[in-house]
Design a protein around this motif. Structure first.
Motif, short mmCIF file in Angstrom:
data_model
loop_
_atom_site.label_atom_id
_atom_site.label_comp_id
_atom_site.label_asym_id
_atom_site.label_seq_id
_atom_site.Cartn_x
_atom_site.Cartn_y
_atom_site.Cartn_z
N THR A 218 -1.28 -1.40 5.29
CA THR A 218 -1.55 -2.80 5.63
C THR A 218 -0.26 -3.61 5.56
O THR A 218 0.02 -4.42 6.44
CB THR A 218 -2.63 -3.38 4.70
OG1 THR A 218 -3.81 -2.60 4.82
CG2 THR A 218 -2.93 -4.83 5.04
N VAL A 219 0.52 -3.39 4.52
CA VAL A 219 1.80 -4.08 4.36
C VAL A 219 2.71 -3.75 5.55
O VAL A 219 3.34 -4.64 6.13
CB VAL A 219 2.47 -3.72 3.02
CG1 VAL A 219 3.91 -4.23 2.96
CG2 VAL A 219 1.66 -4.26 1.86
N ALA A 220 2.78 -2.48 5.92
CA ALA A 220 3.62 -2.07 7.05
C ALA A 220 3.15 -2.75 8.34
O ALA A 220 3.98 -3.21 9.14
CB ALA A 220 3.59 -0.55 7.21
N ALA A 221 1.85 -2.83 8.54
CA ALA A 221 1.32 -3.48 9.74
C ALA A 221 1.71 -4.96 9.76
O ALA A 221 2.12 -5.49 10.80
CB ALA A 221 -0.20 -3.32 9.80
N ILE A 222 1.61 -5.63 8.63
CA ILE A 222 2.00 -7.04 8.54
C ILE A 222 3.50 -7.18 8.83
O ILE A 222 3.93 -8.12 9.50
CB ILE A 222 1.64 -7.64 7.16
CG1 ILE A 222 0.12 -7.71 7.00
CG2 ILE A 222 2.27 -9.02 6.98
CD1 ILE A 222 -0.34 -8.04 5.59
N ALA A 223 4.28 -6.22 8.36
CA ALA A 223 5.73 -6.26 8.54
C ALA A 223 6.15 -5.88 9.96
O ALA A 223 7.29 -6.11 10.35
CB ALA A 223 6.41 -5.31 7.55
N GLY A 224 5.24 -5.28 10.71
CA GLY A 224 5.58 -4.81 12.04
C GLY A 224 6.32 -3.48 12.01
O GLY A 224 7.08 -3.14 12.91
N PRO B 297 -0.64 -7.66 -6.32
CA PRO B 297 -0.33 -9.08 -6.10
C PRO B 297 0.51 -9.30 -4.84
O PRO B 297 0.39 -10.34 -4.19
CB PRO B 297 0.42 -9.50 -7.37
CG PRO B 297 0.94 -8.24 -7.95
CD PRO B 297 -0.01 -7.15 -7.54
N GLY B 298 1.35 -8.33 -4.50
CA GLY B 298 2.17 -8.46 -3.30
C GLY B 298 1.33 -8.54 -2.04
O GLY B 298 1.54 -9.40 -1.17
N LEU B 299 0.36 -7.63 -1.93
CA LEU B 299 -0.52 -7.65 -0.76
C LEU B 299 -1.38 -8.90 -0.75
O LEU B 299 -1.58 -9.52 0.30
CB LEU B 299 -1.40 -6.40 -0.73
CG LEU B 299 -2.35 -6.27 0.47
CD1 LEU B 299 -1.60 -6.36 1.79
CD2 LEU B 299 -3.13 -4.97 0.38
N SER B 300 -1.84 -9.31 -1.90
CA SER B 300 -2.63 -10.54 -1.99
C SER B 300 -1.82 -11.74 -1.50
O SER B 300 -2.32 -12.59 -0.73
CB SER B 300 -3.08 -10.76 -3.43
OG SER B 300 -3.80 -11.96 -3.55
N ALA B 301 -0.56 -11.83 -1.91
CA ALA B 301 0.31 -12.92 -1.47
C ALA B 301 0.55 -12.87 0.04
O ALA B 301 0.55 -13.91 0.71
CB ALA B 301 1.64 -12.87 -2.22
N CYS C 137 -0.62 -15.07 5.43
CA CYS C 137 -1.19 -14.91 6.78
C CYS C 137 -2.28 -15.95 7.01
O CYS C 137 -2.33 -16.59 8.07
CB CYS C 137 -1.78 -13.51 6.96
SG CYS C 137 -0.58 -12.20 7.14
N ALA C 138 -3.15 -16.12 6.04
CA ALA C 138 -4.26 -17.06 6.16
C ALA C 138 -3.78 -18.50 6.30
O ALA C 138 -4.44 -19.32 6.93
CB ALA C 138 -5.20 -16.93 4.96
#
Length: 138
Positions: free
Chosen positions: A44-50, A91-95, A100-101
């Motif tokens: 998920t983090v990688a997807a957010i990062a592109g 916490p990193g993914l939550s942030a 994003c929101a």
């Protein structure tokens, strides 16, 4: 992460036998669930990062079992390392999801978290015993 919470709840739920062998299998199962959940979060983090997340190799997937078999200090350090990585990722993914929101650009932070994940994962993989060593039996 739900997998993290579920593994903790399942382990404490009393369903595991009190025998050492069963306890070892339960703890590696909980560790495997946490390890898998961390990789789901990292995707998920990688997807957010592109960033394209590479497929999980057998060495990565099998780390909890290898550490159970290795035992001793390797197992203890791997268990602590996985706990530490979860403490970073949750916490990193939550942030990132909050950013994003709120419409912020989370890509730079996501790239930084992804790189931290990769470094920590690779350090855990370095704990694996050299190839060809005998496996410990429980």
């Amino acid at each position: 992460m739900d997998a993290h919470s579920a593994s903790r709840t399942d382990f404490r739920g009393g369903s595991a036998s009190a025998t050492p062998a069963a306890h070892g299998k339960s703890s590696v199962s909980a560790l495997s669930m946490k390890w898998s959940g961390l990789h789901d979060a990292a995707e998920t983090v990688a997807a957010i990062a592109g960033i394209d997340s590479p497929p999980m190799t057998p060495a990565v997937r099998n780390l909890p079992g290898m550490m159970r078999d290795a035992g001793g200090w390797r197992r203890q350090r791997a268990e602590q390392g996985i706990e530490d990585l979860a403490a970073l990722m949750e916490p990193g993914l939550s942030a990132l999801l909050t950013a994003c929101a709120q419409g912020a650009d989370p890509r730079p932070a996501a790239r930084a978290l992804w790189h931290e994940f990769v470094l920590a994962r690779d350090a855990l993989l370095a704990l694996a015993p050299p190839t060809g060593t005998h496996r410990r039996t429980m």
